[in-house]
Motif scaffolding. Structure first.
Motif, PDB file in Angstrom:
ATOM      1  N   LEU A   1      15.841 -20.339  -1.755  1.00 40.51           N
ATOM      2  CA  LEU A   1      15.266 -19.887  -3.019  1.00 40.51           C
ATOM      3  C   LEU A   1      16.053 -20.446  -4.199  1.00 40.51           C
ATOM      4  O   LEU A   1      17.272 -20.600  -4.140  1.00 40.51           O
ATOM      5  CB  LEU A   1      15.266 -18.365  -3.092  1.00 40.51           C
ATOM      6  N   TYR A   2      15.342 -20.722  -5.296  1.00 41.47           N
ATOM      7  CA  TYR A   2      15.981 -21.051  -6.571  1.00 41.47           C
ATOM      8  C   TYR A   2      15.670 -19.905  -7.531  1.00 41.47           C
ATOM      9  O   TYR A   2      14.505 -19.651  -7.846  1.00 41.47           O
ATOM     10  CB  TYR A   2      15.447 -22.370  -7.123  1.00 41.47           C
ATOM     11  N   LYS A   3      16.699 -19.214  -7.964  1.00 42.72           N
ATOM     12  CA  LYS A   3      16.494 -17.987  -8.742  1.00 42.72           C
ATOM     13  C   LYS A   3      17.125 -18.029 -10.133  1.00 42.72           C
ATOM     14  O   LYS A   3      17.175 -16.994 -10.807  1.00 42.72           O
ATOM     15  CB  LYS A   3      17.040 -16.790  -7.953  1.00 42.72           C
ATOM     16  N   ASP A   4      17.596 -19.200 -10.569  1.00 39.86           N
ATOM     17  CA  ASP A   4      18.157 -19.280 -11.920  1.00 39.86           C
ATOM     18  C   ASP A   4      17.073 -19.118 -12.984  1.00 39.86           C
ATOM     19  O   ASP A   4      17.305 -18.518 -14.033  1.00 39.86           O
ATOM     20  CB  ASP A   4      18.873 -20.614 -12.118  1.00 39.86           C
TER      21      ASP A   4
ATOM     22  N   LEU B   1      10.095 -19.185  -7.557  1.00 40.36           N
ATOM     23  CA  LEU B   1       9.501 -17.852  -7.654  1.00 40.36           C
ATOM     24  C   LEU B   1       8.891 -17.662  -9.043  1.00 40.36           C
ATOM     25  O   LEU B   1       9.313 -18.305 -10.007  1.00 40.36           O
ATOM     26  CB  LEU B   1      10.560 -16.776  -7.414  1.00 40.36           C
ATOM     27  N   ASN B   2       7.918 -16.768  -9.136  1.00 43.97           N
ATOM     28  CA  ASN B   2       7.360 -16.454 -10.454  1.00 43.97           C
ATOM     29  C   ASN B   2       8.039 -15.211 -11.033  1.00 43.97           C
ATOM     30  O   ASN B   2       8.959 -14.653 -10.435  1.00 43.97           O
ATOM     31  CB  ASN B   2       5.837 -16.305 -10.403  1.00 43.97           C
TER      32      ASN B   2
ATOM     33  N   VAL C   1       6.652 -15.917  -4.246  1.00 40.69           N
ATOM     34  CA  VAL C   1       6.740 -17.353  -3.984  1.00 40.69           C
ATOM     35  C   VAL C   1       5.624 -18.081  -4.718  1.00 40.69           C
ATOM     36  O   VAL C   1       4.463 -17.657  -4.709  1.00 40.69           O
ATOM     37  CB  VAL C   1       6.650 -17.620  -2.464  1.00 40.69           C
ATOM     38  N   VAL C   2       5.978 -19.206  -5.361  1.00 43.06           N
ATOM     39  CA  VAL C   2       4.995 -20.004  -6.090  1.00 43.06           C
ATOM     40  C   VAL C   2       4.754 -21.335  -5.380  1.00 43.06           C
ATOM     41  O   VAL C   2       3.645 -21.663  -4.975  1.00 43.06           O
ATOM     42  CB  VAL C   2       5.459 -20.266  -7.542  1.00 43.06           C
TER      43      VAL C   2
END
Length: 279
Positions: free
Chosen positions: A132-135, A172-173, A178-179
């Motif tokens: 995941l990329y959550k920045d 993620l949106n 998940v996008v």
């Protein structure tokens, strides 16, 4: 060499000095694959480009027909000797003038092209790990579904992936669902179901996404769904893969501690190549 407004010219940085796509991200683009002097999925690319221009209120020139853009792309590809297998990107940007408020909605375009190694889509079975990329998060809005030149989330996410030894990242949106991934749409196989997020979740309305959905619906026993996917769902999947027009279908072999098969992705690659050869 590049194709700038229909003319083949040497690549010149002066073209970019007042470019609104460079200054403000005021541009939209399409990346296409060319095989044997044919642009794959041309109609889908063309109509998505026209829709993108309308969304950002660009004035569409009268000569911007599908046939004209096809001619301009192939003219550059042929000039560079890349007709057998190439990728080309056409970027459309609002003409110079103004600050945030443009002085005109008229546009120019620029096309550049590079060689591709394989005309056909090839199944890549090398290890491919994502996380995941959550920045930053993708917003659930119409602008997220088009290909604009504002791709800062994808850029920073790619840097994050590189720094952490990952091949890609899942975006993620703002609802933490998940996008897509950094370079394309994301699909999940669970049992006999093929699932991908709906465009309303903020994902790109991908051209290859459309092809995969259509192909999968023709496979007996497979239920195709566009529905919300949570990060937790990814760890329950049997298979994950990403799609884009240049790569085709790329299996994901690992997400966190979960490893995946690539059986269905392999079937889709074969059917994708068959569909292209028939057209």
């Amino acid at each position: 060499m590049i194709n700038f407004n229909g003319n083949i010219v040497a690549q010149n940085d002066n073209i970019l000095t007042q470019n609104r796509a460079f200054l403000y991200g005021d541009g939209v683009f399409e990346t296409v694959k060319i095989v044997n002097s044919k642009i794959l999925f041309l109609e889908d690319h063309y109509f998505r480009l026209m829709a993108s221009m309308r969304v950002v209120r660009m004035e569409i020139p009268m000569n911007f027909t599908m046939e004209y853009l096809e001619e301009q792309i192939l003219k550059l590809v042929q000039e560079k000797g890349l007709s057998v297998s190439a990728r080309a990107r056409i970027t459309v940007f609002r003409n110079d003038g103004g600050l945030y408020l443009p002085k005109t909605n008229e546009v120019s375009f620029l096309i550049h092209a590079t060689a591709l190694e394989n005309p056909s889509y090839v199944m890549n079975l090398a290890p491919y790990e994502v996380d995941l990329y959550k920045d930053f998060y993708v917003t659930k809005q119409l602008l997220s579904s088009i290909k604009s030149t504002n791709k800062m989330i994808n850029v920073t996410g790619s840097i994050f992936a590189h720094e952490n030894g990952l091949d890609n990242c899942v975006l993620l949106n703002d609802s933490k669902n998940v996008v897509e991934v950094l370079q394309g749409n994301l699909f999940m196989v669970m049992g006999n179901k093929l699932i991908t997020p709906p465009v309303s979740e903020g994902c790109l309305n991908g051209v290859m996404r459309k092809q995969v959905l259509a192909l999968a619906k023709k496979i007996e026993g497979i239920e195709v769904q566009e529905e919300i996917i949570s990060p937790f769902d990814l760890q329950k999947a049997d298979e994950l893969f990403l799609t884009n027009v240049i790569m085709g279908i790329q299996p994901i072999t690992k997400y966190r501690k979960k490893e995946f098969t690539s059986n269905f992705a392999n079937v889709l690659v074969q059917k994708l190549n068959e569909s292209i050869s028939e057209n």
